[in-house]
Design a protein around this motif. Structure first.
Motif, mmCIF file in Angstrom:
data_model
loop_
_atom_site.group_PDB
_atom_site.id
_atom_site.type_symbol
_atom_site.label_atom_id
_atom_site.label_comp_id
_atom_site.label_asym_id
_atom_site.label_seq_id
_atom_site.Cartn_x
_atom_site.Cartn_y
_atom_site.Cartn_z
ATOM 1 N N ALA A 1 -35.912 -0.737 -31.493
ATOM 2 C CA ALA A 1 -35.343 0.450 -30.850
ATOM 3 C C ALA A 1 -34.741 0.118 -29.494
ATOM 4 O O ALA A 1 -34.329 1.015 -28.766
ATOM 5 C CB ALA A 1 -36.416 1.533 -30.704
ATOM 6 N N GLY A 2 -34.691 -1.164 -29.139
ATOM 7 C CA GLY A 2 -34.082 -1.584 -27.875
ATOM 8 C C GLY A 2 -35.106 -1.609 -26.751
ATOM 9 O O GLY A 2 -36.261 -1.232 -26.940
ATOM 10 N N PRO A 3 -34.662 -2.078 -25.588
ATOM 11 C CA PRO A 3 -33.306 -2.548 -25.292
ATOM 12 C C PRO A 3 -33.028 -3.971 -25.798
ATOM 13 O O PRO A 3 -31.879 -4.358 -25.903
ATOM 14 C CB PRO A 3 -33.241 -2.489 -23.770
ATOM 15 N N ALA A 4 -34.080 -4.736 -26.098
ATOM 16 C CA ALA A 4 -33.860 -6.083 -26.651
ATOM 17 C C ALA A 4 -33.532 -5.972 -28.136
ATOM 18 O O ALA A 4 -34.017 -5.077 -28.833
ATOM 19 C CB ALA A 4 -35.100 -6.946 -26.433
ATOM 20 N N THR A 5 -32.709 -6.877 -28.618
ATOM 21 C CA THR A 5 -32.354 -6.897 -30.033
ATOM 22 C C THR A 5 -33.210 -7.930 -30.766
ATOM 23 O O THR A 5 -33.856 -8.781 -30.162
ATOM 24 C CB THR A 5 -30.867 -7.233 -30.211
ATOM 25 N N ASP A 6 -33.192 -7.847 -32.090
ATOM 26 C CA ASP A 6 -33.939 -8.806 -32.897
ATOM 27 C C ASP A 6 -33.288 -10.183 -32.805
ATOM 28 O O ASP A 6 -32.056 -10.307 -32.781
ATOM 29 C CB ASP A 6 -33.966 -8.367 -34.364
ATOM 30 N N ALA A 7 -34.114 -11.218 -32.769
ATOM 31 C CA ALA A 7 -33.586 -12.584 -32.681
ATOM 32 C C ALA A 7 -32.716 -12.920 -33.883
ATOM 33 O O ALA A 7 -31.656 -13.556 -33.745
ATOM 34 C CB ALA A 7 -34.744 -13.579 -32.562
ATOM 35 N N ALA A 8 -33.126 -12.498 -35.069
ATOM 36 C CA ALA A 8 -32.325 -12.790 -36.272
ATOM 37 C C ALA A 8 -30.969 -12.105 -36.195
ATOM 38 O O ALA A 8 -29.939 -12.664 -36.585
ATOM 39 C CB ALA A 8 -33.083 -12.340 -37.522
ATOM 40 N N PHE A 9 -30.954 -10.869 -35.683
ATOM 41 C CA PHE A 9 -29.692 -10.139 -35.520
ATOM 42 C C PHE A 9 -28.791 -10.860 -34.515
ATOM 43 O O PHE A 9 -27.580 -10.995 -34.734
ATOM 44 C CB PHE A 9 -30.003 -8.717 -35.053
ATOM 45 N N VAL B 1 -35.644 8.637 -24.054
ATOM 46 C CA VAL B 1 -35.369 7.245 -24.427
ATOM 47 C C VAL B 1 -36.441 6.802 -25.414
ATOM 48 O O VAL B 1 -37.514 7.404 -25.495
ATOM 49 C CB VAL B 1 -35.343 6.322 -23.189
ATOM 50 N N PRO B 2 -36.190 5.740 -26.183
ATOM 51 C CA PRO B 2 -37.137 5.386 -27.256
ATOM 52 C C PRO B 2 -38.508 4.931 -26.769
ATOM 53 O O PRO B 2 -39.525 5.290 -27.364
ATOM 54 C CB PRO B 2 -36.417 4.256 -28.009
ATOM 55 N N ASN B 3 -38.574 4.118 -25.695
ATOM 56 C CA ASN B 3 -39.834 3.452 -25.358
ATOM 57 C C ASN B 3 -39.870 3.087 -23.876
ATOM 58 O O ASN B 3 -38.856 3.197 -23.173
ATOM 59 C CB ASN B 3 -39.991 2.192 -26.218
ATOM 60 N N PRO B 4 -41.027 2.662 -23.370
ATOM 61 C CA PRO B 4 -41.122 2.276 -21.957
ATOM 62 C C PRO B 4 -40.238 1.090 -21.588
ATOM 63 O O PRO B 4 -39.825 0.964 -20.428
ATOM 64 C CB PRO B 4 -42.612 1.923 -21.786
ATOM 65 N N GLN B 5 -39.943 0.205 -22.546
ATOM 66 C CA GLN B 5 -39.079 -0.939 -22.255
ATOM 67 C C GLN B 5 -37.673 -0.471 -21.865
ATOM 68 O O GLN B 5 -37.022 -1.076 -21.000
ATOM 69 C CB GLN B 5 -39.010 -1.868 -23.465
ATOM 70 N N THR B 6 -37.206 0.608 -22.479
ATOM 71 C CA THR B 6 -35.903 1.154 -22.107
ATOM 72 C C THR B 6 -35.932 1.705 -20.693
ATOM 73 O O THR B 6 -34.957 1.578 -19.943
ATOM 74 C CB THR B 6 -35.477 2.251 -23.100
ATOM 75 N N VAL B 7 -37.049 2.310 -20.309
ATOM 76 C CA VAL B 7 -37.187 2.796 -18.931
ATOM 77 C C VAL B 7 -37.056 1.642 -17.946
ATOM 78 O O VAL B 7 -36.358 1.745 -16.924
ATOM 79 C CB VAL B 7 -38.539 3.520 -18.740
ATOM 80 N N GLN B 8 -37.708 0.523 -18.242
ATOM 81 C CA GLN B 8 -37.631 -0.630 -17.342
ATOM 82 C C GLN B 8 -36.204 -1.192 -17.283
ATOM 83 O O GLN B 8 -35.747 -1.627 -16.218
ATOM 84 C CB GLN B 8 -38.614 -1.712 -17.803
ATOM 85 N N HIS B 9 -35.508 -1.185 -18.417
ATOM 86 C CA HIS B 9 -34.114 -1.649 -18.409
ATOM 87 C C HIS B 9 -33.245 -0.738 -17.548
ATOM 88 O O HIS B 9 -32.423 -1.216 -16.743
ATOM 89 C CB HIS B 9 -33.583 -1.687 -19.840
ATOM 90 N N LEU B 10 -33.410 0.573 -17.685
ATOM 91 C CA LEU B 10 -32.638 1.506 -16.870
ATOM 92 C C LEU B 10 -32.996 1.384 -15.395
ATOM 93 O O LEU B 10 -32.130 1.544 -14.529
ATOM 94 C CB LEU B 10 -32.874 2.941 -17.359
ATOM 95 N N LYS B 11 -34.239 1.092 -15.114
ATOM 96 C CA LYS B 11 -34.647 0.888 -13.718
ATOM 97 C C LYS B 11 -33.949 -0.332 -13.129
ATOM 98 O O LYS B 11 -33.427 -0.286 -12.000
ATOM 99 C CB LYS B 11 -36.172 0.721 -13.635
#
Length: 494
Positions: free
Chosen positions: A224-232, A116-126
């Motif tokens: 790289a996720g899991p959060a998206t850019d605010a402008a997007f 996965v791209p980053n630790p934030q994705t791990v927390q989302h999957l958790k």
């Protein structure tokens, strides 16, 4: 941050190029890992928006959750892909003969690996796993059982990331930062785009620093996720969601196609960078201790499959005190063993530890090769001693067990440290690796003038001894759990 890490970070900032922090790769990499990118909706923490995954860099699978309504069909498709990857690792087994402590058993020859791209994705999957594994199974609803099983596997995989040296679920930014030091802060290293720009800049970039600055352009940068850019979210997602809420029938199908194209374009750059990072890491030589850790990974995976086949109950939302204590001890001991194995394998790691006093190098100043001691039973044991002269800081206590990369099977016990004006004298006793008195292995003996680098010996993991359940206090999950409480309701877990 150690002195060596600080020095490398300053050098990277000065030269504009990332610096190698490790000569070897210390985590196992499968030939076909499952790449998994996730995007989540704002609001409920675990509600998914999109997932891109697969084992082929040219053909990713994209799963989209509808802007409104049930996410079960999308999660069922995700469960099918993840389960297929896991099942593909269960095709071959090996037989493990019985030992004094364990019966004969089977172990899978491979184990799943997800990047996965980053630790934030791990927390989302958790968080997603915590939500899914407790869902009620309704056989009248297609995919209900597979979604619950997906929650179980997500919990297992995210729990493995808490174990240092585990390669079941790997955040790529952490993996890269283990082997390269950039000129940006550790917090900035959590952004896959800028981290890769530092490590592997495009050919037209003057340096990694310039490439990272160009990658930070708000007009082109994508999280790289899991959060998206605010402008997007505001400029592109929100109008589609609003249009979907107002549309009916065929218009909704068209909007879903637009959403599919939009999210595919958003995730594709990260997907390409994940495979770029995989290529960089795969090119590094694998460390000696990596194979042993992957064997342990296969053992743990095999046990989890047995649990699912014979019990299958989800792990509780909260550990009891005894289980939590065991998990903490496991993490601490595994972290110490991983650090020691990295030092024994990698000269870059040894150099860093020598600056902190957790390893030292020196010249053999004297040796007593024929020293014999007698144990409590009177049995003679060969215990040579030698003295090492070093100018490195030595921040270790007598009794510490050490090892050398030159003689991996030998163990050296630190006996005494003497500080002199121009050097430090360390007296060491060889306690393992030299055979028996009647058949000694003299190759383990250093000679006067030899230069040795000694690091802490890996402390191979052993389960801590905890009291039996009937002897455990109720405050730590003991017998009261099986008794009837004052309300007359059975307190046993379902």
């Amino acid at each position: 941050m150690s002195l060596m890490t600080s020095l490398l970070r300053m050098r990277a900032a000065t030269t504009g190029h990332a610096q190698r922090a490790s000569r070897l790769r210390h985590l196992h990499l499968n030939d076909q890992p499952l790449m998994l990118l996730t995007l989540k909706r704002t609001g409920p923490a675990a509600r998914p928006l999109a997932v891109m995954l697969g084992t082929d860099p040219r053909h990713p699978q994209l799963l989209i959750a509808p802007p409104s309504g049930s996410t079960t069909p999308m999660l069922a498709a995700l469960a099918d892909t993840v389960t297929a990857h896991i099942d593909s690792r269960k095709q071959h087994t090996e037989h493990l003969p019985a030992t004094a402590n364990k019966p004969a058993r089977q172990r899978y020859s491979d184990a799943p690996q997800i990047l996965v791209p980053n630790p934030q994705t791990v927390q989302h999957l958790k968080a997603l796993g915590d939500d899914l594994r407790f869902r009620t199974v309704d056989d009248r609803m297609p995919g209900s059982r597979s979604v619950q099983r997906l929650g179980h596997w997500l919990t297992y995989l995210t729990d493995r990331t808490d174990i240092p040296g585990s390669a079941a679920l790997i955040p790529v930014t952490d993996f890269l930062a283990m082997h390269w030091i950039t000129g940006q802060s550790p917090l900035e290293d959590e952004d896959l785009t800028t981290l890769l720009a530092w490590i592997d800049p495009p050919l037209n970039a003057a340096s990694g620093r310039d490439a990272a600055q160009q990658a930070e352009d708000p007009a082109t940068h994508r999280s790289a996720g899991p959060a998206t850019d605010a402008a997007f979210d505001n400029d592109q997602l929100a109008p589609l969601f609003l249009a979907f809420a107002r549309a009916e029938g065929g218009d909704r199908a068209r909007i879903l196609q637009d959403l599919d194209r939009l999210l595919a374009a958003y995730l594709q750059p990260t997907w390409d960078r994940m495979w770029q990072a995989y290529g960089l890491l795969q090119a590094l030589p694998e460390a000696h201790g990596t194979a042993r850790r992957w064997v342990h990974e296969r053992t743990t995976f095999s046990k989890e499959c047995d649990h699912l086949a014979h019990d299958g109950r989800p792990r509780p939302a909260r550990d009891e005190a005894g289980a939590a204590a065991t998990r903490l001890v496991v993490r601490e001991r595994t972290a110490a063993a991983f650090a020691a194995e990295r030092a024994a394998d990698d000269p870059f790691v040894r150099a860093e530890l020598r600056t902190t006093g957790e390893a030292f190098g020196g010249t053999v100043a004297g040796i007593d090769p024929e020293r014999i001691v007698h144990g409590p039973t009177g049995r003679a044991r060969w215990r040579p001693r030698f003295t090492l002269s070093t100018t490195d800081p030595v921040h270790m206590e007598p009794g510490q067990l050490l090892t050398s990369h030159l003689r991996r099977n030998a163990r050296y016990q630190l006996c005494e440290v003497t500080y002199e004006d121009d050097a430090t004298l360390v007296e060491l006793e060889i306690t393992a690796g030299m055979g028996r008195v009647i058949s000694p292995t003299h190759a383990v003996l250093p000679t006067v003038g030899d230069f040795l680098v000694l690091t802490q010996a890996p402390d191979h993991y052993q389960m801590p001894e905890l009291p039996a359940r009937e002897h455990t206090p109720w405050t730590h999950g003991g017998p009261p759990r099986d008794r009837t409480d004052d309300s007359g309701e059975d307190g046993t877990e379902q």
